[in-house]
Design an enzyme around this catalytic site. Structure first.
Site, PDB file in Angstrom:
ATOM      1  N   CYS A 112       0.834  -1.217   0.000  1.00 29.65           N
ATOM      2  CA  CYS A 112       0.000   0.000   0.000  1.00 29.65           C
ATOM      3  C   CYS A 112       0.864   1.260   0.000  1.00 29.65           C
ATOM      4  CB  CYS A 112      -0.922   0.014   1.211  1.00 29.65           C
ATOM      5  SG  CYS A 112      -2.098  -1.338   1.227  1.00 29.65           S
TER       6      CYS A 112
HETATM    7  C1  BEZ Z   1       0.468  -4.588   1.880  1.00 25.79           C
HETATM    8  O1  BEZ Z   1       0.087  -3.493   1.482  1.00 25.79           O
HETATM    9  O2  BEZ Z   1       1.628  -4.945   1.780  1.00 25.79           O
HETATM   10  C2  BEZ Z   1      -0.527  -5.535   2.480  1.00 25.79           C
HETATM   11  C3  BEZ Z   1      -1.675  -5.053   3.092  1.00 25.79           C
HETATM   12  C4  BEZ Z   1      -2.574  -5.946   3.678  1.00 25.79           C
HETATM   13  C5  BEZ Z   1      -2.331  -7.289   3.634  1.00 25.79           C
HETATM   14  C6  BEZ Z   1      -1.187  -7.758   2.992  1.00 25.79           C
HETATM   15  C7  BEZ Z   1      -0.284  -6.879   2.417  1.00 25.79           C
END
Ligand code: BEZ
Length: 210
Positions: A45
């Site tokens: 994210c």
């Molecule tokens: C991420 O943005 O890396 C992420 C967010 C939620 C679950 C798994 C990965």
């Protein structure tokens, strides 16, 4: 019920990093991109939000207003934004909705319980100036999106909204386009004065109209 292409994008009022936003008012006469990310302070994210911020001028150029969302609260969004600037090199320059009670997430069916019953998936909705949904995409948490591809789809959506054409596989801005089958050869000759090439009666290419 899941939202479908052509449906009116549901309106809502919610808190964001830019203050309270009424979605339809925020969009005005512009195109819009509403996208969810699963969680603040997570790696994928962080890269996605940085990339969208870096592409802000490209969205502006296309008259597109961008709006992000997660189920985190405003305090988290604000604290996380300095990490985004520090690690991705671009400060957040578009609003992030805070949706801790999941009102907007539920309205847009962004929580897919068999994937995760607490976090949003990576949803993208492209909304036209008439407030209807023109495109939607869903990616899992593990897979970061390609926002250049989202800009490419917006180029296609905006072009095909104006002209009786469609865009072929892997099309990029400036490349030849396809004349839609509903247009006869006679009409095509009038509409596309630069001419067209017939590969099959149903597969006709012409220069991208300006
Ligand atoms: C991420 O943005 O890396 C992420 C967010 C939620 C679950 C798994 C990965």
């Amino acid at each position: 019920m899941a939202l479908r292409l052509g449906d009116v994008a549901p309106d809502f009022t919610a808190d964001s990093t830019a203050g309270t936003i009424n979605f339809h008012e925020y969009l005005g006469d512009s195109w819009g991109v509403l996208f969810s990310h699963p969680k603040d302070f997570t790696p994928v994210c962080t890269t996605e939000l940085g990339r969208v911020a870096a592409l802000k001028a490209e969205f502006d150029r296309r008259n597109v207003k961008v709006l992000g969302l997660s189920v985190d609260g405003l305090a988290d969004h604000e604290a996380w934004s300095s990490d985004i600037e520090e690690t991705q090199g671009t400060a957040l320059n578009f609003p992030l909705l805070a949706d801790p009670d999941r009102t907007v997430s539920d309205l847009y069916d962004m929580i897919h319980p068999n994937a995760d019953d607490t976090l949003t998936v990576r949803s993208v909705f492209v909304i036209g100036p008439d407030k209807t949904i023109k495109l939607s995409l869903t990616y899992p948490a593990s897979t970061g999106r390609n926002f250049d591809e989202i800009l490419r789809t917006i180029d296609s959506l905006q072009l095909t909204a104006e002209h009786k054409v469609a865009t072929p596989v892997d099309w990029q801005q400036g490349e030849d386009v396809i004349i839609v089958p509903a247009v006869s050869d006679e009409e095509a000759a009038e509409r596309f004065p630069s001419g067209f090439t017939t590969v099959k009666p149903y597969l006709r290419y012409t220069k991208q109209p300006s």
